[in-house]
Design a protein around this motif. Structure first.
Motif, short mmCIF file in Angstrom:
data_model
loop_
_atom_site.label_atom_id
_atom_site.label_comp_id
_atom_site.label_asym_id
_atom_site.label_seq_id
_atom_site.Cartn_x
_atom_site.Cartn_y
_atom_site.Cartn_z
N GLY A 199 11.34 -2.67 12.21
CA GLY A 199 11.19 -3.23 10.55
C GLY A 199 11.49 -1.97 9.42
O GLY A 199 12.30 -2.48 8.23
N SER A 200 10.78 -0.88 9.93
CA SER A 200 11.18 0.07 8.69
C SER A 200 10.91 1.44 8.53
O SER A 200 10.79 2.01 9.96
CB SER A 200 10.26 -0.44 7.78
OG SER A 200 9.54 0.62 7.10
N SER A 201 11.50 2.47 8.19
CA SER A 201 11.45 3.62 8.05
C SER A 201 10.30 4.31 7.99
O SER A 201 10.23 5.49 7.65
CB SER A 201 12.39 4.51 8.12
OG SER A 201 12.76 4.40 6.75
N ARG A 202 9.25 3.43 7.70
CA ARG A 202 8.14 4.50 6.52
C ARG A 202 6.87 4.82 7.71
O ARG A 202 6.87 4.73 8.54
CB ARG A 202 7.49 2.99 6.00
CG ARG A 202 6.73 1.95 7.10
CD ARG A 202 5.94 1.03 5.83
NE ARG A 202 7.29 -0.06 5.49
CZ ARG A 202 6.66 -1.39 5.33
NH1 ARG A 202 5.22 -1.41 5.81
NH2 ARG A 202 7.53 -1.90 4.56
N GLU A 203 7.04 7.25 6.93
CA GLU A 203 6.18 6.85 7.71
C GLU A 203 5.17 6.96 7.64
O GLU A 203 3.85 7.27 8.27
CB GLU A 203 6.53 8.45 7.71
CG GLU A 203 7.43 9.71 8.04
CD GLU A 203 8.15 10.59 7.75
OE1 GLU A 203 7.37 11.26 6.16
OE2 GLU A 203 9.08 11.12 7.61
N TYR B 173 0.87 -1.29 -0.20
CA TYR B 173 0.07 0.02 -0.41
C TYR B 173 0.82 1.12 0.09
O TYR B 173 0.60 2.12 -0.08
CB TYR B 173 -0.97 -0.13 1.17
CG TYR B 173 -1.57 -1.06 1.12
CD1 TYR B 173 -2.19 -2.08 2.46
CD2 TYR B 173 -2.49 -1.18 0.26
CE1 TYR B 173 -2.84 -3.12 2.40
CE2 TYR B 173 -3.45 -2.41 0.38
CZ TYR B 173 -3.71 -3.36 1.34
OH TYR B 173 -4.72 -4.42 0.98
N LEU B 174 2.12 1.30 0.32
CA LEU B 174 3.02 2.51 -0.33
C LEU B 174 3.05 2.90 -1.36
O LEU B 174 3.77 4.55 -1.26
CB LEU B 174 4.33 1.47 0.63
CG LEU B 174 4.89 0.87 1.31
CD1 LEU B 174 5.83 0.94 2.18
CD2 LEU B 174 3.91 2.07 2.81
N ASN B 175 2.09 2.57 -2.61
CA ASN B 175 2.15 3.56 -3.76
C ASN B 175 1.31 4.76 -3.55
O ASN B 175 1.00 5.85 -4.29
CB ASN B 175 1.09 2.77 -4.45
CG ASN B 175 0.06 2.49 -4.05
OD1 ASN B 175 -0.67 2.07 -2.91
ND2 ASN B 175 -0.80 1.63 -4.88
C1 LIG Z 1 11.39 2.77 1.15
C2 LIG Z 1 10.70 1.35 1.41
C3 LIG Z 1 9.89 0.97 0.91
C4 LIG Z 1 10.87 1.23 3.03
O1 LIG Z 1 12.06 -0.17 2.79
C5 LIG Z 1 11.89 2.29 3.87
C6 LIG Z 1 12.57 1.58 4.82
O2 LIG Z 1 12.50 -0.07 4.89
O3 LIG Z 1 12.97 1.98 5.96
C7 LIG Z 1 10.05 0.68 3.20
O4 LIG Z 1 9.98 -1.14 3.88
O5 LIG Z 1 9.13 1.60 4.17
#
Ligand SMILES: CC(C)[C@@](O)(CC(=O)O)C(=O)O
Length: 167
Positions: free
Chosen positions: A62-66, A22-24
């Motif tokens: 797991g990730s930095s996604r806001e 859903y990150l699109n």
């Molecule tokens: C770039 C993005 C898809 C990312 O890889 C960034 C990240 O891993 O922090 C993620 O999984 O949220």
């Protein structure tokens, strides 16, 4: 803030909060439709505005996604309570204006409990169990971000304040 509690376990990662498929988009109202989908597909349909998530250790790893705090806030989650948060998620939550609270006794709160958070007193009150806890102090600046609705809103307000001061 007060709401009904939905419980989740340890290591709820950002994929469980908002799946990579859903990150699109970073449109809050779109992301809100899919929040927590891979942890509980029914979550969005059963939660109501203002409800509270109580989780275990390392929430938001797991990730930095806001997109993760954006989705939670847009879905109407009024706060996330956990004993620990992943470091990047912790900062992202404040930057996005999502109230989060570190509480070592989070595991004592049960799903379905009604919980109220008293910001001024620094307390989490479990109304159902009639128990009151002190949450870990929030750095003042971080609280200002949440109060403003996030980092961008805070910056806009600061710019407005400076303009008014000059006027
Ligand atoms: C770039 C993005 C898809 C990312 O890889 C960034 C990240 O891993 O922090 C993620 O999984 O949220």
């Amino acid at each position: 803030m007060q709401g009904k509690v939905w419980k989740f376990g340890d290591n709820i990662d950002t994929d469980l909060i908002i799946a990579a498929r859903y990150l699109n988009t970073s449109e809050p109202s779109e992301l809100a439709k899919y929040v927590m989908e891979d942890a509980d597909p029914e979550f969005v349909s059963k939660m109501t505005e203002g409800d509270i998530i109580v989780a275990g250790e390392n929430f938001g790893c797991g990730s930095s996604r806001e997109h993760a705090p954006i989705a939670l806030k847009a879905a109407g989650v009024s706060a996330v309570i956990a004993p620990t948060f992943a470091r990047i998620f912790y900062r992202n939550a404040f930057n996005m204006g999502l109230p989060i609270f570190e509480l070592k006794e989070a595991s004592e709160i049960n799903e379905g409990d009604v919980v109220r958070i008293d910001m001024d007193a620094g307390e989490v009150i479990n109304v159902t169990q009639a128990k009151t806890y002190k949450f870990s102090p929030i750095p003042e600046f971080m609280q200002e971000l949440v109060d403003a609705g996030g980092l961008i809103a805070f910056a806009k307000k600061e710019i407005e304040n400076k303009k008014e001061a000059k006027a």
